[in-house]
Motif scaffolding. Structure first.
Motif, short mmCIF file in Angstrom:
data_model
loop_
_atom_site.label_atom_id
_atom_site.label_comp_id
_atom_site.label_asym_id
_atom_site.label_seq_id
_atom_site.Cartn_x
_atom_site.Cartn_y
_atom_site.Cartn_z
N ILE A 63 2.03 -1.04 6.36
CA ILE A 63 1.19 -0.14 7.30
C ILE A 63 0.10 -1.02 7.48
O ILE A 63 -0.29 -2.41 6.87
CB ILE A 63 0.22 1.06 6.02
CG1 ILE A 63 1.18 2.25 5.35
CG2 ILE A 63 -0.84 1.23 7.05
CD1 ILE A 63 0.55 2.12 4.43
N GLU A 75 1.42 3.89 -2.95
CA GLU A 75 0.79 5.47 -3.13
C GLU A 75 1.90 6.35 -2.84
O GLU A 75 2.16 7.37 -3.06
CB GLU A 75 0.19 5.92 -1.16
CG GLU A 75 -0.85 4.64 -1.35
CD GLU A 75 -1.33 5.17 1.02
OE1 GLU A 75 -0.33 5.40 1.29
OE2 GLU A 75 -2.37 4.31 1.69
N GLN A 103 0.68 -1.22 -0.15
CA GLN A 103 -0.19 0.04 0.20
C GLN A 103 0.42 1.13 0.04
O GLN A 103 0.89 2.43 -0.90
CB GLN A 103 -1.04 -0.22 0.92
CG GLN A 103 -1.66 0.93 0.94
CD GLN A 103 -2.57 0.77 2.77
OE1 GLN A 103 -3.01 0.28 3.34
NE2 GLN A 103 -2.78 2.36 2.56
N SER A 104 2.19 1.54 1.41
CA SER A 104 2.63 2.00 1.26
C SER A 104 3.14 3.03 -0.81
O SER A 104 3.53 3.89 -1.26
CB SER A 104 3.53 2.48 2.27
OG SER A 104 4.29 3.40 2.33
N PHE A 147 -0.48 0.79 13.81
CA PHE A 147 0.67 1.96 13.28
C PHE A 147 0.98 2.20 11.47
O PHE A 147 0.98 1.21 10.92
CB PHE A 147 2.32 0.83 13.71
CG PHE A 147 3.02 -0.40 13.54
CD1 PHE A 147 3.72 0.55 12.10
CD2 PHE A 147 2.50 -1.02 13.85
CE1 PHE A 147 4.52 -0.83 11.43
CE2 PHE A 147 3.58 -2.31 13.38
CZ PHE A 147 4.29 -2.12 12.41
N ASN A 148 1.54 3.10 11.02
CA ASN A 148 2.04 3.23 10.10
C ASN A 148 3.01 3.69 9.89
O ASN A 148 3.79 4.74 10.57
CB ASN A 148 1.43 4.42 9.66
CG ASN A 148 1.21 5.15 8.36
OD1 ASN A 148 2.45 4.94 7.56
ND2 ASN A 148 0.30 5.48 7.06
N MET A 175 5.12 4.01 7.63
CA MET A 175 5.67 5.88 6.80
C MET A 175 5.49 7.18 7.95
O MET A 175 6.58 8.18 8.12
CB MET A 175 4.66 6.21 6.17
CG MET A 175 4.79 6.64 4.39
SD MET A 175 7.32 6.57 3.16
CE MET A 175 7.76 7.26 4.33
N ALA A 176 4.58 7.12 8.06
CA ALA A 176 4.46 8.68 8.76
C ALA A 176 5.23 8.32 10.34
O ALA A 176 6.18 10.05 10.06
CB ALA A 176 2.82 8.19 10.14
#
Length: 223
Positions: free
Chosen positions: A189, A43, A39-40, A193-194, A196-197
């Protein structure tokens, strides 16, 4: 009070692109980690952005260094591991039969993503010895950079809050000036938790500058 941005200036004399783990197990939809990082990657357009950095670096004759991740059979006999080390060993991520053995390497999860091979296997890119956990403390990346007179590094690759951030922290401790192309990275992701963030927050707090790929390519092309 906003954080200052020291800035990062590219130069032919002392700057290199360092790409971490540009390998199938992370970046291919067939890779063992795709379920949590796909997903990351999608995106951020990570695959395309890493290729853009490779291409622009080669066109500008900017040195390129690769810091890969490999596990050999003896690495599976470690007596203790962190959570993600255990997971990577369990799913056989980056596995190779031995440091001197390329049996079944071509197209495996440990191999380079196919579209990157012209840039990595051109006889000019420097391929460091493998790192084993997340950072470059266990490989010769810093040595290879120093021997080429490099003291400024643009980081890209996988994964954002683990190997890339660990390389950022260690290279800073080693006295390098470091920038990160944040969208030429990606992270797991999960519901809890995420990654990337978390990575983007720490990049802004640690790096000389956090760039997107388009800006990095623009600056490299202007050399």
């Amino acid at each position: 009070m906003p954080l200052p941005i020291p800035g990062f200036e590219f130069s032919h004399n002392d700057t290199a692109l360092v790409v971490i783990d540009p390998q199938n197990d992370f970046l291919s939809s067939e890779g063992v980690a795709w379920g949590v990082v796909g997903q990351s990657i999608t995106e951020n357009k990570t695959v395309e952005n890493i290729e853009s950095l490779f291409r622009s670096a080669k066109e500008a004759s900017l040195p390129v260094f690769i810091s890969p991740h490999y596990y050999f059979p003896h690495d599976h006999k470690w007596r203790f591991e962190g959570s993600l080390e255990r997971l990577m060993h369990d799913i056989k991520m980056f596995d190779r039969p031995g440091p001197l053995d390329l049996t079944s390497f071509e197209g495996s999860g440990a191999d380079w993503l196919e579209r990157y091979k012209p840039y990595i296997d051109d006889g000019e890119s420097v391929i460091a010895s493998p790192h084993k956990v997340f950072g470059p403390e266990s490989n010769d990346l810093a040595l290879q950079l120093r021997k080429r007179g490099i003291d400024k590094v643009l980081l890209a690759g996988m994964s954002a809050n683990l190997c890339v951030e660990s390389h950022l922290r260690e290279l800073l401790e080693q006295g390098f000036e470091v920038a990160v192309a944040w969208d030429a990275t990606a992270a797991a992701i999960l519901p809890e938790f995420n990654g990337m963030a978390a990575a983007k927050t720490n990049y802004h707090m640690l790096a000389s500058e956090t760039l997107d790929t388009a800006e990095a390519v623009r600056r490299i092309a202007s050399l």
